[in-house]
Design a protein around this motif. Structure first.
Motif, PDB file in Angstrom:
ATOM      1  N   VAL A  61       0.848  -1.198   0.000  1.00  0.00           N
ATOM      2  CA  VAL A  61       0.000   0.000   0.000  1.00  0.00           C
ATOM      3  C   VAL A  61       0.878   1.241   0.000  1.00  0.00           C
ATOM      4  O   VAL A  61       1.921   1.269   0.658  1.00  0.00           O
ATOM      5  CB  VAL A  61      -0.925   0.006   1.242  1.00  0.00           C
ATOM      6  CG1 VAL A  61      -1.587   1.368   1.434  1.00  0.00           C
ATOM      7  CG2 VAL A  61      -1.984  -1.079   1.099  1.00  0.00           C
ATOM      8  N   ILE A  62       0.460   2.254  -0.727  1.00  0.00           N
ATOM      9  CA  ILE A  62       1.101   3.555  -0.650  1.00  0.00           C
ATOM     10  C   ILE A  62       0.093   4.540  -0.062  1.00  0.00           C
ATOM     11  O   ILE A  62      -1.046   4.644  -0.534  1.00  0.00           O
ATOM     12  CB  ILE A  62       1.624   4.037  -2.027  1.00  0.00           C
ATOM     13  CG1 ILE A  62       2.317   5.394  -1.876  1.00  0.00           C
ATOM     14  CG2 ILE A  62       0.535   4.083  -3.082  1.00  0.00           C
ATOM     15  CD1 ILE A  62       3.175   5.775  -3.065  1.00  0.00           C
ATOM     16  N   THR A  74      -4.889   6.748   0.165  1.00  0.00           N
ATOM     17  CA  THR A  74      -4.324   5.413   0.338  1.00  0.00           C
ATOM     18  C   THR A  74      -4.738   4.567  -0.853  1.00  0.00           C
ATOM     19  O   THR A  74      -5.920   4.529  -1.220  1.00  0.00           O
ATOM     20  CB  THR A  74      -4.833   4.764   1.636  1.00  0.00           C
ATOM     21  OG1 THR A  74      -4.471   5.600   2.742  1.00  0.00           O
ATOM     22  CG2 THR A  74      -4.217   3.395   1.825  1.00  0.00           C
ATOM     23  N   VAL A  77      -0.372  -0.391  -4.398  1.00  0.00           N
ATOM     24  CA  VAL A  77       0.681  -0.209  -5.400  1.00  0.00           C
ATOM     25  C   VAL A  77       0.373  -1.045  -6.629  1.00  0.00           C
ATOM     26  O   VAL A  77       0.672  -0.646  -7.759  1.00  0.00           O
ATOM     27  CB  VAL A  77       2.049  -0.589  -4.798  1.00  0.00           C
ATOM     28  CG1 VAL A  77       3.136  -0.560  -5.864  1.00  0.00           C
ATOM     29  CG2 VAL A  77       2.403   0.348  -3.657  1.00  0.00           C
ATOM     30  N   ARG A 105       6.740  -0.516  -9.419  1.00  0.00           N
ATOM     31  CA  ARG A 105       6.443  -1.863  -8.918  1.00  0.00           C
ATOM     32  C   ARG A 105       7.054  -2.921  -9.836  1.00  0.00           C
ATOM     33  O   ARG A 105       7.501  -3.977  -9.375  1.00  0.00           O
ATOM     34  CB  ARG A 105       4.934  -2.054  -8.826  1.00  0.00           C
ATOM     35  CG  ARG A 105       4.518  -3.410  -8.245  1.00  0.00           C
ATOM     36  CD  ARG A 105       3.003  -3.533  -8.187  1.00  0.00           C
ATOM     37  NE  ARG A 105       2.403  -3.451  -9.505  1.00  0.00           N
ATOM     38  CZ  ARG A 105       2.272  -4.483 -10.340  1.00  0.00           C
ATOM     39  NH1 ARG A 105       2.715  -5.691  -9.990  1.00  0.00           N
ATOM     40  NH2 ARG A 105       1.711  -4.337 -11.524  1.00  0.00           N
ATOM     41  N   GLY A 111       5.353  -0.840  -1.069  1.00  0.00           N
ATOM     42  CA  GLY A 111       4.574   0.223  -0.447  1.00  0.00           C
ATOM     43  C   GLY A 111       5.405   1.186   0.376  1.00  0.00           C
ATOM     44  O   GLY A 111       6.578   0.946   0.678  1.00  0.00           O
TER      45      GLY A 111
END
Length: 387
Positions: A61-62, A74, A77, A105, A111
């Motif tokens: 998650v980023i 939020t 990725v 990625r 993330g």
């Protein structure tokens, strides 16, 4: 800005950042709308930019927050083009870092939690979006131990803007942010990706390069920029060349094209590439004071041939020249943003007053001014909590 962004990260995420990364905005001395035509550009980095405090996450998650935007974002990725997800306007700014994460990625990046801070004015045509992309790209690569050379990283950041933001920009802004060095302009061949550092020190010649924020914000993703690129691509196709960079017989090309709009677009791109080469020659000869005429010619071409200037830019250039500036032109993609002016140091006050008065006489907001000092490129920043 560096201690501030670290403190803001700790407050937002409840833990200390792993590091802070910084990327500058840019001014393009000359070479506008040539980058996506495989042409030549000559940008330099500003002493203004974007800082990103970041910490690694291993959940794919980023999460992105900003001191300039109220909305936190939020996103996974592992996702497709952000532009296709139809994010609302208050989340649109986060498409840049999320897009970078999704492109990287493929190279092993995962993330992260990011806190963004900036002293670059948004919408001023100084590449604030590219600075955000480049600071994010450096942070993510360092956090996940991914090594990508600077030219390659610039291309990946450009790809993120093209695919995830929907902005068909060329490689100049990201290359400038990542590759520029202090006291130099970056001569970049946008076809080959090859670059060289050209000495550029206006102050040594008693000159100042002044950036004027016209307070007319631009939004290049709204279609005008894409329309210009499409026109250039159409002209290249009709002329049987891969890109307008390849035109060597300008009179012949103009005679071949029937559409007067396409003729004007071609004339600008071809002559602008020649102006870049001429400016590089002057800089290598130490003749900074002689740049004014080429800046003026570039502005007239962008205004009349490429039709991307705007009233505030034209008024700023005109008022500055009347007050004794050596030259000036609009910078960036156009339709709003900033102007650069080459001014003798002892005339800066007079020129600023003249531009401000011209705006006041038209009932416009007061312009902003920044001294454009050629500065260093993107980097990881040493902060108090790091050795």
């Amino acid at each position: 800005m560096i201690p501030r962004v670290g403190a803001a990260f700790a407050e937002a995420f409840g833990r200390r950042a792993d590091g802070v990364w910084y990327a500058p905005g840019r001014v393009n001395l000359i070479g506008e709308h040539t980058d996506y035509n495989d042409g030549l550009v000559l940008p330099f980095a500003l002493p203004l930019g974007v800082s990103v405090a970041a910490a690694r996450r291993d959940d794919g998650v980023i999460e992105v927050r900003s001191r300039q935007a109220a909305t936190a974002v939020t996103a996974p990725v592992d996702g497709g083009p952000v532009v296709a997800e139809g994010w609302p306007s208050d989340r649109a700014w986060a498409a840049y870092p999320v897009g970078v994460a999704r492109v990287l990625r493929e190279h092993g990046v995962g993330g992260a939690s990011l806190l963004v801070d900036s002293d670059l004015p948004r919408g001023a045509g100084l590449a604030s979006s590219a600075a955000l992309e480049c600071a994010t790209a450096l942070a993510l690569c360092d956090l996940h131990g991914v090594e990508i050379d600077r030219p390659g990283l610039a291309r990946l950041a450009q790809r993120a803007e093209n695919e995830h933001v929907g902005m068909p920009s060329g490689p100049m802004d990201q290359s400038a942010s990542l590759l520029c060095t202090a006291g130099r302009a970056l001569m970049l061949d946008c076809r080959s990706g090859l670059s060289s550092q050209v000495p550029f020190d206006p102050a040594s010649g008693g000159l100042t390069l002044l950036v004027v924020d016209t307070r007319a914000p631009h939004a290049l993703a709204d279609g005008d920029y894409a329309a210009r690129r499409a026109e250039c691509e159409e002209a290249a196709k009709l002329l049987g060349v891969a890109a307008l960079r390849d035109i060597t017989d300008l009179p012949g090309a103009l005679a071949t094209l029937r559409d007067p709009v396409l003729r004007r677009r071609v004339q600008h791109v071809v002559t602008e590439n020649h102006r870049v080469e001429a400016v590089v020659g002057l800089l290598r000869a130490g003749a900074v004071a002689e740049l004014g005429a080429l800046l003026n010619a570039s502005h007239l071409s962008l205004r009349d041939q490429f039709a991307v200037s705007w009233p505030e830019a034209d008024a700023a250039v005109d008022a500055a020249l009347r007050a004794g500036a050596r030259g000036g032109r609009m910078v960036g993609g156009g339709f709003g943003g900033s102007v650069i002016l080459l001014v003798a140091a002892d005339r800066v006050g007079r020129v600023r007053d003249a531009v401000t008065a011209a705006y006041a006489g038209r009932g416009w907001a007061e312009p902003g001014f920044h001294d454009a000092v050629p500065s260093g490129g993107a980097r990881r920043v040493t902060v108090p909590w790091q050795p």
